[in-house]
Design an enzyme around this catalytic site. Structure first.
Site, PDB file in Angstrom:
ATOM      1  N   ASP A  51     -16.997  13.069  53.437  1.00  0.00           N
ATOM      2  CA  ASP A  51     -17.411  13.030  52.076  1.00  0.00           C
ATOM      3  C   ASP A  51     -16.052  13.266  51.078  1.00  0.00           C
ATOM      4  OD1 ASP A  51     -18.464  12.683  49.682  1.00  0.00           O
ATOM      5  OD2 ASP A  51     -19.811  14.491  49.768  1.00  0.00           O
ATOM      6  N   ASP A 262     -15.001   7.704  46.592  1.00  0.00           N
ATOM      7  CA  ASP A 262     -15.834   8.674  47.296  1.00  0.00           C
ATOM      8  C   ASP A 262     -16.575   8.263  48.275  1.00  0.00           C
ATOM      9  OD1 ASP A 262     -18.041  10.517  47.928  1.00  0.00           O
ATOM     10  OD2 ASP A 262     -19.046  10.373  46.207  1.00  0.00           O
TER      11      ASP A 262
END
Ligand code: NAG
Ligand code: NAG
Ligand code: NAG
Ligand code: NAG
Ligand code: NAG
Ligand code: NAG
Ligand code: NAG
Ligand code: NAG
Ligand code: NAG
Length: 485
Positions: A51, A262
């Protein structure tokens, strides 16, 4: 001889062992890519989502209703549990945990030392882990200012712990390849940690975009647009020489709050108005051949067909500020197979045999005021995150879709000023105070997408399998699941 010796030495010192590239990322349809890790002594094995939208490593430390895979903290002889409470809340859920540290190692990254890292032991959560999730936590890869803060100050991220251990900065890259095949929605890819001496075997040109602020990976997005179907490679070469000024209104809006890269988010999120604009264009192109209900285009529903789809939709272009000159940008060209996201392939048998359905969801989402470049925009590319130097490099790669990168293109003036990309950075005190909330902000993004995809789509697929199959046998045209309001 001396020279040869030095070169040899550098090679030995570099993370060359990491370089034996093996597939080490897997994910289920709609979920981000996860990597295997060992935590604690003796090793306990888990899957963490990679992440780039958060910083702090967090892992389940209790048995949940639907999963008994969790970190048994009592069982690790090397665990240090500070006892400090830490929590994160987001729109649709939250978790509470304890700040701890322990040793972490990556079975797929041989050259990387096992390091002690701070992390959050999640002891309670609401709507954070999804029912179907095959992962137990998050591997945050962003910068320290948006990490969690404990009573003793900032919580060290895993990558910072690696930097400290090796006494030099490391970078990492993601090579995301998308689904295994048309009939298998499991997606796969590569994650690797590299340093300045690691050889990059991908000789394709690297297009670099600067990280504007080292918190999340905040970049300058100049435009997100639907590419004209008429444009093709030959006339693109011509445009390259021209000065191509961006749509200022669009780029100011895209970056008004922030634009981040992201990998923990699935879709490309756009500010509401721009989302409409892009989707209306796509919809018009699509109408020329087939009809899909609006529920698909507003991102609420999946559309299902009895066979895998080959899309003749236009490509999406994402223009990013170039790190080479502030009047330059380059374009990520994203084919429809990236943004027409496969969310499920289901076989079911009826009296005469097996019927398959292939369900797709739009990879674009309206995101309030922010822009988020989710992982579907990285599939087919090799993306290097050079943390210390503060740039992200994009290369075309051999795996996944045939996404490509073109440019650089010149604008007539500085994009930093025309797109208002330079804004005063909040002073340190403010950013420390904001940090708890920043962490939360990221979770909103990462989790809401996952829940979004799993709950209304996959769940309803199971619930309404029968009805949908009947629809398919009635008509072989595009079908859309309708959520009963
Ligand atoms: C706990 O550790 C012991 C060895 O010390 C090991 O045999 C056992 O499998 C571990 N249990 C779990 C749940 O990891
Ligand atoms: C987390 O969410 C649940 C359910 O919405 C709520 O009852 C609980 O108070 C929340 N906990 C925290 C720490 O925010
Ligand atoms: C899909 O591919 C993955 C990875 O290769 C494999 O483990 C899995 O069994 C496959 N699933 C199906 C339904 O074929
Ligand atoms: C990171 O960027 C710096 C400066 O541009 C460069 O010297 C270094 O080699 C880069 N590291 C990697 C791993 O590409
Ligand atoms: C690009 O142009 C060539 C000829 O100029 C044409 O044959 C081809 O179909 C075009 N490609 C696309 C994608 O429109
Ligand atoms: C684009 O800008 C760069 C840097 O400002 C300059 O070196 C280059 O010549 C320009 N290219 C064109 C085609 O205008
Ligand atoms: C569905 O059935 C087809 C053909 O019978 C097979 O190739 C495919 O792997 C099956 N997919 C799943 C998800 O079971
Ligand atoms: C059962 O599946 C076959 C395709 O394998 C299809 O032709 C047939 O219409 C289906 N029957 C029903 C009742 O849905
Ligand atoms: C370089 O990019 C091309 C597509 O543009 C791709 O076919 C090729 O495999 C890439 N090379 C590597 C080493 O990834």
């Amino acid at each position: 001889m001396a020279v040869i010796f030095i070169i040899f030495k550098i090679l030995v010192l570099s993370l060359s062992n990491c370089f034996a590239e093996e597939i080490n990322l897997y994910g289920d349809a709609g979920e981000a890519y996860a990597i295997d890790i060992y935590l604690g002594h003796p090793h306990q094995k888990f899957k963490l989502l990679v992440d780039t939208g958060s910083t702090t490593l967090a892992i389940a430390a209790y048995a949940r209703e639907d999963s008994n895979i969790y970190f048994h903290s009592d069982n690790s002889s090397s665990l240090y549990n500070s006892g400090h409470k830490i929590q994160a809340a987001y729109t649709q859920g939250n978790w509470t945990g304890l700040l701890a540290s322990d040793f972490i190692q990556f079975p797929s990254l041989n050259g990387l030392p096992e390091v002690r890292t701070d992390f959050a032991l999640i002891t309670e959560s609401h709507d954070f882990f999804t029912k179907a999730s095959a992962w137990q936590g998050l591997l945050g890869l962003a910068y320290m200012p948006v990490g969690a803060w404990g009573e003793a100050g900032s919580v060290e991220s895993w990558l910072d712990a690696v930097d400290r251990n090796l006494n030099r900065p490391v970078s990492f890259y993601l090579k995301l390849c998308g689904p295994v095949s048309a009939t298998n929605t499991t997606h796969y890819g590569y994650f690797n940690v590299v340093d300045d001496h690691t050889r990059n075997y991908n000789r394709n040109k690297t297009f670099r975009t600067p990280v504007l602020r080292k918190r999340w990976y905040e970049v300058g997005v100049i435009a997100i647009r639907v590419m004209s179907t008429k444009s093709n490679e030959t006339n693109e070469v011509q445009v390259q020489d021209e000065v191509r000024d961006p749509d200022e209104e669009m780029c100011v809006k895209l970056n008004a709050v922030k634009s981040i890269v992201d990998s923990g988010t699935t879709q490309i999120k756009l500010p509401d108005k721009l989302f409409r604009q892009v989707v209306d264009e796509l919809k018009n192109e699509f109408r020329k051949s087939e009809v899909i209900l609006d529920e698909f285009w507003n991102g609420r529903e999946a559309a299902c067909w009895p066979e895998p789809q080959v899309w003749s939709l236009p490509w999406l272009a994402i223009d990013l500020l170039s790190a080479d000159a502030d009047n330059q940008y380059f374009t990520l060209e994203i084919p429809p197979q990236n943004y027409m996201l496969v969310v499920g392939v289901h076989n079911s048998s009826n009296t005469t045999g097996t019927v398959s359905t292939y369900c797709y969801k739009l990879g674009l989402e309206a995101g309030g005021t922010e822009t988020v470049i989710g992982y579907i925009a990285m599939e087919g590319l090799q993306v290097l995150f050079n943390r210390s130097a503060g740039w992200i490099g994009f290369q075309s790669s051999e795996c996944g879709s045939n996404a490509r990168i073109t440019g650089p293109y010149n604008a007539s003036e500085s994009l930093l000023s025309s797109c208002q990309l330079i804004r005063p950075v909040a002073d340190v005190a403010t950013s420390i105070k904001a940090a708890q909330w920043s962490l939360c902000g990221v979770f909103i993004i990462a989790t809401s997408v996952i829940i979004y995809l799993l709950a209304p789509t996959v769940k309803s697929l199971c619930d309404r399998k029968v009805r949908r199959l009947q629809q398919i046998s009635l008509s072989q045209t595009a079908l859309v699941e309708q959520e009963s309001e």
